[in-house]
Design an enzyme around this catalytic site. Structure first.
Site, short mmCIF file in Angstrom:
data_model
loop_
_atom_site.label_atom_id
_atom_site.label_comp_id
_atom_site.label_asym_id
_atom_site.label_seq_id
_atom_site.Cartn_x
_atom_site.Cartn_y
_atom_site.Cartn_z
N VAL A 128 -7.79 3.61 10.92
CA VAL A 128 -6.56 3.67 9.93
C VAL A 128 -6.92 4.29 8.92
O VAL A 128 -7.99 4.33 8.11
CB VAL A 128 -5.51 2.44 9.98
CG1 VAL A 128 -5.11 2.18 11.36
CG2 VAL A 128 -6.42 1.35 9.21
N GLU A 129 -5.69 4.77 7.92
CA GLU A 129 -5.88 5.21 6.66
C GLU A 129 -6.87 6.43 6.66
O GLU A 129 -7.69 6.46 5.34
CB GLU A 129 -6.23 4.25 5.69
CG GLU A 129 -4.91 3.47 5.26
CD GLU A 129 -5.19 2.53 4.15
OE1 GLU A 129 -6.11 2.55 3.30
OE2 GLU A 129 -4.27 1.34 3.74
N GLY A 130 -7.18 7.07 7.63
CA GLY A 130 -8.00 8.08 7.52
C GLY A 130 -9.18 7.77 8.31
O GLY A 130 -10.18 6.71 7.93
N ARG B 45 -5.47 3.02 -0.92
CA ARG B 45 -6.58 2.95 -0.23
C ARG B 45 -7.82 2.14 -0.92
O ARG B 45 -8.78 1.69 -0.15
CB ARG B 45 -6.87 4.40 0.13
CG ARG B 45 -8.25 4.81 1.04
CD ARG B 45 -8.35 6.19 1.45
NE ARG B 45 -8.67 6.96 0.21
CZ ARG B 45 -8.31 8.26 0.41
NH1 ARG B 45 -8.05 8.55 1.72
NH2 ARG B 45 -8.53 9.16 -0.70
N SER C 104 0.86 -1.01 0.16
CA SER C 104 0.06 -0.14 -0.12
C SER C 104 0.84 1.23 -0.14
O SER C 104 2.04 1.15 -0.44
CB SER C 104 -0.98 -0.27 1.27
OG SER C 104 -1.98 1.17 1.11
#
Length: 810
Positions: free
Chosen positions: A502-504, A380, A210
């Protein structure tokens, strides 16, 4: 009376032209109709006719002629509008410019091009990719024991060796650099298969593939950097991590405190001073950090001595830092809810690295924010949507089997409607999420970098994982909450908040990205208006603003007209009647979304950014329309199989009901009440059209999940299939096979009880009595006893001795 008819006819004409996107031409035609009526009907009410017609002619001339409009109107409108438009910071501009728009822009258009979506052909797996899934990936899955991983707090050494030797960490790295060079779809399918076995193992594989060193090197690295680092990352000689979040910054990545100063220093054991960076950082939540050998670092770069530039502050910069350097503290671990992937903090104090540690070299100094934004969407789009989809597929298999085996009141619990309602939602969301996963991966393979769509699938799939897992826990009840190797559901339940965070974090992803960024990127005119308002020439603003005016009238008329009839589908779409009707409703809701978003932006202006409850509901509309689109796309692309029709319909009905709920929520809470009243008439002129999935649909889906029906297999075909020796799902599947083999014999026992030959009682004594009464023979008795033993074994939960329990982890 005739005056009223003439005016209404003119209004209808205008709305018809606006429906087709020709509002200005509609003014001209409506004016001509009124002038003709005036001529035919005589001078009666000539003041009214003349004023109305004259106004329309004036508007048509004024707005139909760009030259007249720019000289008479545009400059004044620009002065009026400019203070209302938001002022974007440089970081916001970079974020908005990153990535691409795709089907999300069609949904914002008010008139989606369904032919383009239905014609879109996602890339299929290559023979090499399929062979990897069938070979090394299945072999790795067979090696994994998730309970063992939990108790060890790590993947066993032989699992790590398999991951590294088979280049699982290099799926996105091209073959020329030693990687596997997989497509986004193959990458996603690998993560799905691994996630179904162990979330810890899946996270350990998906993070290096990623956003991180490999992805950034591929897009921005120098050729020297690529040739040195990528082969080492691909074969696992280097374990990467990426340190972005710190104690002060989370979702606000631009607020980081890590710093780098351009200076001269000594690199490793050399006595020679070279130009480089002196780094200081304090980061946390870094996945694979405790095991990493190569750390990707984001920091603010300063050049006080102007050794690189005439600017002192260069901005966010990204560098690769070996973790064995002096001054680095790394290796301690966070505990993310007992899920045993490596995650932890790191600190750096006066760590010196050469200038070529900057990804892309010195030319990319200060370009880190743009690099991050450009690369975020691909990862994402894949990682968390794939993990979430695998998790709900596992829930589908577990609950379908368990609800077939577990009996209460003499019936499998899957026959009770309360359980069936849960099973239907589990299956419907599984179908919908997998459709969104594969469609989005296909877009990435087609060259898209879908910034808004990637945020949608990340947030909505992880939220879907939460909903489905909670439903699965309700179905399994005590068997779901008792941890141990027999319970494959507990680990999924524990992992739910991780994906949401996670990831926003989903809260901010929903309000700031899906609609906040989506409104700017996907709207055909909004971003152009903001950019042109400060352009010295009025031409660009004129084109953007009055194009927007036409867009508003078009969607206003489309929303109202379609709201009267419910649905309208272009005749060239090849699909069944039910699918075409669903598409027609989505056309209506797309137009309603466009006009509602425009009214919200017009009445609230820059304040909409702070009205996160409203922007969140608008995000819900866009997201649910995308999820419904993916559901329809999958069903049509697979040839509209009858086996999937009910579950497809559940997914579409649920999504469109949620869409209308969100629109209703915006209208009910819009501060400008006259605008809200107008929207209610335009969007819901005859009330709501959509209802949630009905009970018959839910019952049909639940029945299709039970026993050995094909739906359960169809919904979970991307998962690894466990053997009967597996202590979790494999054990349940084997028990179901055994019990189904005995089903005809159980029917004989029930009939014997009904006929009065046998007395109803405990199963084993009743089987013995049935043999004695000649109802069944010895072989049949053995089959029934095996089935009863399998059913009881399936319902059994783990129990631990006191000393063993005290040593359990997680």
């Amino acid at each position: 009376m005739l005056l009223t008819v003439a005016i209404l006819f003119a209004v209808a004409t205008f709305l018809a032209f606006a429906f087709l996107g020709r509002a200005y031409l509609g003014w001209v035609v409506a004016a001509a109709e009124l002038l003709l009526a005036w001529f035919l009907l005589g001078p009666t009410n000539w003041v009214v006719y003349g004023s109305v017609a004259g106004t329309l002619v004036g508007l048509a001339v004024l707005f139909g002629s760009a030259t007249v409009r720019q000289n008479m109107v545009t400059r004044g409108v620009r002065r009026l509008i400019a203070p209302m438009l938001p002022v974007m910071s440089e970081t916001e501009k970079v974020a908005l410019d990153a990535g691409t728009v795709w089907w999300d822009a069609e949904l914002f258009s008010g008139e989606p091009d369904w032919e383009s979506l239905l014609r879109f052909q996602p890339r299929l797996l290559t023979p090499k990719e399929q062979a990897f899934l069938d070979g090394p990936c299945n072999e790795l899955c067979a090696m994994i024991d998730d309970w063992e991983i939990q108790q060890l707090g790590d993947l066993p050494d032989h699992v790590w060796d398999k991951i590294q030797s088979e280049r699982f960490l290099g799926m996105i790295i091209p073959e020329e650099y030693g990687g596997l060079g997989f497509s986004a779809r193959a990458h996603s399918d690998v993560i799905v298969k691994l996630s179904g076995r162990s979330i810890a193992a899946a996270v350990s594989v998906m993070v290096p593939n990623s956003l991180g060193p490999a992805e950034l090197l591929l897009h921005y690295g120098t050729e020297i950097q690529k040739k040195y680092w990528l082969p080492r990352l691909a074969n696992g000689d280097e374990i990467p991590c990426f340190a972005l979040t710190g104690p002060e910054n989370g979702s606000d990545a631009a607020g980081m405190r890590a710093t780098g100063v351009v200076c001269k220093g000594k690199w490793r054991s050399s006595d020679e001073e070279i130009l480089g960076l002196r780094l200081r950082w304090d980061k946390r939540y870094t996945t694979l950090g405790p095991r990493a050998t190569l750390l990707g670092l984001a920091f603010e770069l300063h050049d006080p001595e102007h050794l690189l530039s005439d600017k002192e502050h260069l901005g966010i910069t990204l560098a690769l830092v070996p973790t064995d350097l002096e001054g680095i503290e790394i290796g301690t671990r966070h505990d993310p809810l007992g899920i045993a992937f490596h995650n932890g903090p790191s600190k750096g104090r006066d760590v010196f690295v050469p200038l070529d540690a900057i990804i892309g070299g010195k030319a990319m100094a200060g370009q880190g924010w743009r690099m991050l934004m450009d690369c975020l969407s691909a990862g994402r789009s894949i990682s968390l949507p794939s993990l979430s989809t695998a998790s709900v597929q596992a829930c589908t298999r577990i609950t379908g089997v368990y609800a077939s085996l577990r009996k209460q009141f003499g019936l499998p619990i899957g026959r009770f409607e309360g359980v069936q309602e849960k099973l239907a939602r589990i299956a419907g969301m599984t179908y919908q999420m997998d459709a969104a996963r594969t469609l989005t991966a296909g877009a990435v393979d087609a060259g898209e970098k879908p910034s808004v769509v990637s945020a949608i699938v990340k947030a909505w799939c992880t939220e879907g994982m939460r909903t489905v897992t909670n439903d699965a826990m309700d179905v399994l009840a005590g068997a779901g909450i008792s941890r141990g190797p027999r319970n494959p559901l507990a680990r999924i339940y524990q992992a739910v908040p991780i994906g949401i965070t996670v990831e926003g974090a989903n809260i901010l992803t929903r309000t700031m990205i899906v609609f906040g960024q989506g409104a700017m990127r996907c709207h055909p005119y909004a971003q152009a208006e903001i950019a042109s308002v400060r352009d010295p020439s009025p031409a660009k603003f004129d084109e953007a603003f009055f194009g927007h005016v036409n867009f508003i009238f078009t969607n206003l008329s489309r929303s109202f007209a379609l709201g009267l009839i419910g649905a309208w589908t272009p005749g060239d779409i090849e699909a069944s009647r039910g699918v075409r009707r669903s598409i027609g409703h989505m056309n209506r809701l797309s137009a309603s979304f466009a006009i509602t978003a425009d009214v919200a932006m017009a009445t609230l202006g820059a304040d909409l950014k702070r009205r996160e409850m409203l922007s969140g509901r608008l995000a819900d509309v866009l997201a649910w329309l995308y999820m419904a689109s993916a559901t329809i796309k999958r069903f049509v692309a697979e040839g509209e199989p009858d086996e999937d029709r009910q579950v497809m319909q559940w997914g579409v009905d649920h999504a469109l009901f949620e869409t209308e709920e969100a629109l209703r929520g915006v209208i009910d809470n819009l501060p400008n009440r006259p605008a809200a009243w107008m929207l209610r008439v335009v969007v819901f002129p005859v009330g709501r059209w959509r209802r949630p999935p009905n009970d018959a649909n839910k019952r049909a889906i639940a029945e299709a999940l039970l026993d050995q029906r094909t739906l359960r297999e169809r919904l979970t075909r991307a998962l690894y299939t466990e053997g009967p020796d597996d202590r979790g799902l494999g054990r349940l599947e084997a028990a179901l096979v055994t019990t189904l083999r005995a089903a005809p014999l159980e029917a004989k026992l029930k009939q014997a009880v009904k006929d009065g030959v046998l007395k109803k009682g405990d199963t084993i004594p009743m089987i013995r009595a049935a043999v004695a009464a000649g109802v069944i023979n010895d072989d049949e008795s053995e089959t029934l006893c095996k089935a009863e033993h399998a059913r009881r074994e399936a319902a059994r939960v783990d129990a631990f001795e006191a000393d063993e329990y005290g040593e359990l982890r997680g």
